[in-house]
Design a protein around this motif. Sequence first.
Motif, short mmCIF file in Angstrom:
data_model
loop_
_atom_site.label_atom_id
_atom_site.label_comp_id
_atom_site.label_asym_id
_atom_site.label_seq_id
_atom_site.Cartn_x
_atom_site.Cartn_y
_atom_site.Cartn_z
N ALA A 83 10.36 1.30 10.22
CA ALA A 83 9.80 2.65 10.16
C ALA A 83 8.99 2.84 8.87
O ALA A 83 8.95 3.93 8.30
CB ALA A 83 10.88 3.71 10.29
N SER A 84 8.33 1.76 8.43
CA SER A 84 7.45 1.77 7.25
C SER A 84 8.19 2.15 5.97
O SER A 84 7.59 2.68 5.03
CB SER A 84 6.25 2.70 7.46
OG SER A 84 5.46 2.29 8.55
N ASN A 85 9.48 1.86 5.91
CA ASN A 85 10.25 2.17 4.72
C ASN A 85 9.94 1.18 3.61
O ASN A 85 9.85 -0.02 3.83
CB ASN A 85 11.75 2.15 5.04
CG ASN A 85 12.60 2.44 3.82
OD1 ASN A 85 13.29 1.58 3.31
ND2 ASN A 85 12.54 3.67 3.32
N GLY A 86 9.78 1.70 2.38
CA GLY A 86 9.56 0.84 1.23
C GLY A 86 10.69 0.95 0.23
O GLY A 86 11.29 -0.04 -0.18
N ALA A 87 10.97 2.20 -0.21
CA ALA A 87 12.03 2.43 -1.18
C ALA A 87 12.39 3.90 -1.16
O ALA A 87 11.71 4.72 -0.54
CB ALA A 87 11.57 2.00 -2.58
N ALA A 88 13.47 4.23 -1.86
CA ALA A 88 13.92 5.61 -1.96
C ALA A 88 14.38 5.89 -3.38
O ALA A 88 14.99 5.02 -4.02
CB ALA A 88 15.06 5.89 -0.98
N VAL A 89 14.09 7.10 -3.85
CA VAL A 89 14.58 7.56 -5.15
C VAL A 89 15.32 8.86 -4.89
O VAL A 89 14.76 9.79 -4.30
CB VAL A 89 13.42 7.78 -6.14
CG1 VAL A 89 13.97 8.22 -7.50
CG2 VAL A 89 12.57 6.52 -6.26
N VAL A 90 16.58 8.94 -5.31
CA VAL A 90 17.40 10.11 -5.00
C VAL A 90 18.10 10.63 -6.25
O VAL A 90 18.44 9.87 -7.16
CB VAL A 90 18.45 9.79 -3.91
CG1 VAL A 90 17.77 9.50 -2.58
CG2 VAL A 90 19.33 8.61 -4.32
N VAL A 92 12.83 11.31 -2.79
CA VAL A 92 11.48 10.92 -2.39
C VAL A 92 11.59 9.54 -1.73
O VAL A 92 12.42 8.72 -2.11
CB VAL A 92 10.48 10.86 -3.56
CG1 VAL A 92 10.27 12.25 -4.18
CG2 VAL A 92 10.89 9.87 -4.62
N GLU A 93 10.78 9.35 -0.72
CA GLU A 93 10.68 8.05 -0.09
C GLU A 93 9.33 7.44 -0.43
O GLU A 93 8.31 8.14 -0.41
CB GLU A 93 10.81 8.16 1.42
CG GLU A 93 10.72 6.79 2.11
CD GLU A 93 10.78 6.85 3.63
OE1 GLU A 93 10.86 5.78 4.25
OE2 GLU A 93 10.72 7.97 4.18
N ILE A 94 9.35 6.17 -0.77
CA ILE A 94 8.11 5.42 -0.89
C ILE A 94 7.92 4.69 0.43
O ILE A 94 8.71 3.80 0.77
CB ILE A 94 8.16 4.43 -2.07
CG1 ILE A 94 8.33 5.20 -3.38
CG2 ILE A 94 6.90 3.57 -2.10
CD1 ILE A 94 8.60 4.31 -4.58
N VAL A 95 6.92 5.12 1.19
CA VAL A 95 6.63 4.44 2.44
C VAL A 95 5.60 3.36 2.15
O VAL A 95 4.73 3.50 1.30
CB VAL A 95 6.12 5.41 3.53
CG1 VAL A 95 7.24 6.35 3.96
CG2 VAL A 95 4.92 6.21 3.07
N ALA A 104 0.86 -1.19 0.00
CA ALA A 104 0.00 0.00 0.00
C ALA A 104 0.89 1.24 0.00
O ALA A 104 0.94 1.99 0.99
CB ALA A 104 -0.92 -0.01 1.21
N PRO A 105 1.62 1.48 -1.10
CA PRO A 105 2.65 2.51 -1.09
C PRO A 105 2.11 3.93 -1.12
O PRO A 105 1.07 4.21 -1.73
CB PRO A 105 3.46 2.20 -2.35
CG PRO A 105 2.45 1.59 -3.28
CD PRO A 105 1.55 0.77 -2.39
N ARG A 106 2.86 4.80 -0.47
CA ARG A 106 2.60 6.24 -0.50
C ARG A 106 3.95 6.93 -0.72
O ARG A 106 4.99 6.41 -0.35
CB ARG A 106 1.97 6.71 0.81
CG ARG A 106 0.64 6.01 1.12
CD ARG A 106 0.15 6.37 2.51
NE ARG A 106 -1.09 5.69 2.85
CZ ARG A 106 -1.71 5.81 4.02
NH1 ARG A 106 -1.19 6.57 4.97
NH2 ARG A 106 -2.84 5.16 4.24
N LEU A 107 3.89 8.14 -1.26
CA LEU A 107 5.12 8.83 -1.61
C LEU A 107 5.28 10.11 -0.80
O LEU A 107 4.31 10.83 -0.56
CB LEU A 107 5.12 9.13 -3.11
CG LEU A 107 6.37 9.79 -3.67
CD1 LEU A 107 6.75 9.15 -5.00
CD2 LEU A 107 6.16 11.30 -3.87
N GLU A 108 6.52 10.37 -0.39
CA GLU A 108 6.86 11.56 0.39
C GLU A 108 8.13 12.18 -0.19
O GLU A 108 9.10 11.48 -0.46
CB GLU A 108 7.12 11.21 1.85
CG GLU A 108 5.98 10.52 2.55
CD GLU A 108 6.36 10.05 3.94
OE1 GLU A 108 5.43 9.71 4.72
OE2 GLU A 108 7.57 9.99 4.26
N ALA A 109 8.13 13.49 -0.37
CA ALA A 109 9.34 14.20 -0.78
C ALA A 109 10.15 14.58 0.45
O ALA A 109 9.58 15.04 1.45
CB ALA A 109 8.98 15.43 -1.60
#
Length: 260
Positions: A159-166, A137-140, A101-106
């Motif tokens: 900590a609900s980490n899913g992935a990161a794009v940098v 951005v982090e995909i939580v 159930a991914p969500r995105l955060e900058a």
Amino acid sequence: MPVTDPRTKARALYDARATRIPIAPFSDAEPDLGMDDGYAVQEQLIDLLLADGDRIVGRKVGLTSEPMQRQIGVDSPDHGPVLASTVYPDGAAVALGDFIAPRLEAEIVFVLGGRLQGPGVTVTDARAAIAGAVAGVEIVDSRIEDWRIRLVDTVADLASNGAAVVSSRVVPLDDLDPRLLGMTLSRNGELVDTGAGAAALGDPVAVVAWLANVLGEHGVALEPGQWVMTGALHAAVPMAAGDVFRAEFDRLGAVTVRVA
């Protein structure tokens, strides 16, 4: 029958990551579990993932904004590892099916140039150890059903980490105040949210100092070359297949992620 030991809880989260089938919150069966219990599970889960050949390339800090802390009912951030297998370059496509159930955060992401180990790390110490900042951005994601998380659940789940794009461009902090860095987030070309660095604990550099001191209590240091993801600058945004997200930061540039 409630699961009570950290190793078994960690195995349940490990399996949920592999199968993409979420599990019930640990706090449902054991409502008295707290942050320390969550970190005990997290430590066991990290061991399982590293045994598969993964490695830690940085750390993420969550719950750095007052609204998120109020929502979870805490007065402190939490943290988890960033694993090499979950990091993507700017412009990458991520598969929606890799998440539950991914969500995105900058977020503002710092690259360390020096070693930091608490206790006693100040904001000045942290700033001196930072080589520069990058757009990220982090995909939580949550391995807990329907994001029904309490503190123990999200801490245990990395900590609900899913992935990161940098982005690849590292900007030195010489004449830069991370508190004042503005950010806009767009989805498919339309603005969805804005934020500023001060949303992360009042100062993203303070997030690094906080993390170094917390890890230092357990004999762990932040090492040169590692990243620190300093927390969301806005409310997390749900992701759908076909979405293209672009986060644009003052001074740091932009980072883009596509949802396949």
